[in-house]
Design a protein around this motif. Structure first.
Motif, PDB file in Angstrom:
ATOM      1  N   PHE A  67     -39.676   3.958   5.212  1.00  0.00           N
ATOM      2  CA  PHE A  67     -39.982   2.819   4.339  1.00  0.00           C
ATOM      3  C   PHE A  67     -41.197   2.074   4.881  1.00  0.00           C
ATOM      4  N   THR A  68     -41.971   1.494   3.969  1.00  0.00           N
ATOM      5  CA  THR A  68     -43.127   0.701   4.342  1.00  0.00           C
ATOM      6  C   THR A  68     -43.176  -0.563   3.496  1.00  0.00           C
ATOM      7  N   ILE A  69     -43.259  -1.711   4.160  1.00  0.00           N
ATOM      8  CA  ILE A  69     -43.413  -2.983   3.449  1.00  0.00           C
ATOM      9  C   ILE A  69     -44.889  -3.357   3.444  1.00  0.00           C
ATOM     10  N   SER A  70     -45.341  -3.885   2.318  1.00  0.00           N
ATOM     11  CA  SER A  70     -46.728  -4.336   2.220  1.00  0.00           C
ATOM     12  C   SER A  70     -46.780  -5.493   1.236  1.00  0.00           C
ATOM     13  N   ARG A  71     -47.904  -6.207   1.245  1.00  0.00           N
ATOM     14  CA  ARG A  71     -48.034  -7.338   0.338  1.00  0.00           C
ATOM     15  C   ARG A  71     -49.454  -7.409  -0.179  1.00  0.00           C
ATOM     16  N   ASP A  72     -49.588  -7.973  -1.370  1.00  0.00           N
ATOM     17  CA  ASP A  72     -50.888  -8.236  -1.974  1.00  0.00           C
ATOM     18  C   ASP A  72     -50.899  -9.719  -2.321  1.00  0.00           C
ATOM     19  N   ASN A  73     -51.547 -10.516  -1.498  1.00  0.00           N
ATOM     20  CA  ASN A  73     -51.539 -11.965  -1.714  1.00  0.00           C
ATOM     21  C   ASN A  73     -52.282 -12.359  -2.992  1.00  0.00           C
ATOM     22  N   ALA A  74     -53.239 -11.565  -3.401  1.00  0.00           N
ATOM     23  CA  ALA A  74     -53.980 -11.874  -4.624  1.00  0.00           C
ATOM     24  C   ALA A  74     -53.078 -11.735  -5.856  1.00  0.00           C
ATOM     25  N   LYS A  75     -52.063 -10.875  -5.741  1.00  0.00           N
ATOM     26  CA  LYS A  75     -51.134 -10.655  -6.855  1.00  0.00           C
ATOM     27  C   LYS A  75     -49.782 -11.330  -6.630  1.00  0.00           C
ATOM     28  N   ASN A  76     -49.654 -12.058  -5.522  1.00  0.00           N
ATOM     29  CA  ASN A  76     -48.368 -12.696  -5.194  1.00  0.00           C
ATOM     30  C   ASN A  76     -47.216 -11.700  -5.245  1.00  0.00           C
ATOM     31  N   THR A  77     -47.443 -10.549  -4.670  1.00  0.00           N
ATOM     32  CA  THR A  77     -46.465  -9.467  -4.772  1.00  0.00           C
ATOM     33  C   THR A  77     -46.251  -8.808  -3.411  1.00  0.00           C
ATOM     34  N   VAL A  78     -44.997  -8.458  -3.153  1.00  0.00           N
ATOM     35  CA  VAL A  78     -44.651  -7.687  -1.970  1.00  0.00           C
ATOM     36  C   VAL A  78     -44.001  -6.389  -2.446  1.00  0.00           C
ATOM     37  N   TYR A  79     -44.249  -5.332  -1.703  1.00  0.00           N
ATOM     38  CA  TYR A  79     -43.773  -4.004  -2.086  1.00  0.00           C
ATOM     39  C   TYR A  79     -42.894  -3.407  -0.986  1.00  0.00           C
ATOM     40  N   LEU A  80     -42.050  -2.483  -1.394  1.00  0.00           N
ATOM     41  CA  LEU A  80     -41.316  -1.670  -0.443  1.00  0.00           C
ATOM     42  C   LEU A  80     -41.426  -0.225  -0.912  1.00  0.00           C
ATOM     43  N   GLN A  81     -42.230   0.558  -0.201  1.00  0.00           N
ATOM     44  CA  GLN A  81     -42.355   1.976  -0.493  1.00  0.00           C
ATOM     45  C   GLN A  81     -41.262   2.704   0.259  1.00  0.00           C
ATOM     46  N   MET A  82     -40.440   3.438  -0.487  1.00  0.00           N
ATOM     47  CA  MET A  82     -39.296   4.126   0.102  1.00  0.00           C
ATOM     48  C   MET A  82     -39.457   5.625  -0.123  1.00  0.00           C
ATOM     49  N   ASN A  83     -39.597   6.350   0.973  1.00  0.00           N
ATOM     50  CA  ASN A  83     -39.742   7.800   0.924  1.00  0.00           C
ATOM     51  C   ASN A  83     -38.538   8.473   1.578  1.00  0.00           C
ATOM     52  N   SER A  84     -38.397   9.764   1.317  1.00  0.00           N
ATOM     53  CA  SER A  84     -37.312  10.551   1.919  1.00  0.00           C
ATOM     54  C   SER A  84     -35.964   9.846   1.774  1.00  0.00           C
ATOM     55  N   LEU A  85     -35.691   9.398   0.578  1.00  0.00           N
ATOM     56  CA  LEU A  85     -34.483   8.612   0.339  1.00  0.00           C
ATOM     57  C   LEU A  85     -33.218   9.432   0.571  1.00  0.00           C
TER      58      LEU A  85
END
Length: 115
Positions: A67-85
């Motif tokens: 899993f990888t957490i990331s954020r885009d402050n310009a879009k006020n959004t945070v993501y969670l990329q989940m692989n190999s679930l």
């Protein structure tokens, strides 16, 4: 006041991938530490990942390397990329925003990993 809305959950086969998104409304998004938690039926909510306000992220051991957490402050959004679930990743996933005494939660999005 911050409102959080998660999206991107769903049904996926073992080994598959999903990307969760959490859109935040309100001001000063960049000043919040953002995190993802999950909760299975009958269990306590657990931390999955936090970005530590843009510093080095922290992951629970069971998702490290997947899993990888990331954020885009310009879009006020945070993501969670989940692989190999894995089936054990099945849970309701919640977005969290934390700053000083303030602590906000989204409504959650269901992730189901099953063949």
């Amino acid at each position: 006041q911050v409102q959080l809305v998660e999206s991107g959950g769903g049904l996926v086969q073992p080994g598959g991938s999903l990307r969760l998104s959490c859109a935040a409304t309100g001001s000063a998004f960049s000043s919040y530490a953002m995190g993802w938690y999950r909760q299975c039926p009958g269990k306590q909510r657990e931390l999955v990942a936090t970005d530590n306000s843009g510093g080095s992220p922290t992951y629970t051991d069971s998702v490290k390397g997947r899993f990888t957490i990331s954020r885009d402050n310009a879009k006020n959004t945070v993501y969670l990329q989940m692989n190999s679930l894995k089936p054990e990743d099945t849970a309701v996933y919640y977005c969290n925003a934390r700053r000083l005494v303030f602590n906000y939660w989204g409504q959650g999005t269901q992730v189901t990993v099953s063949s």
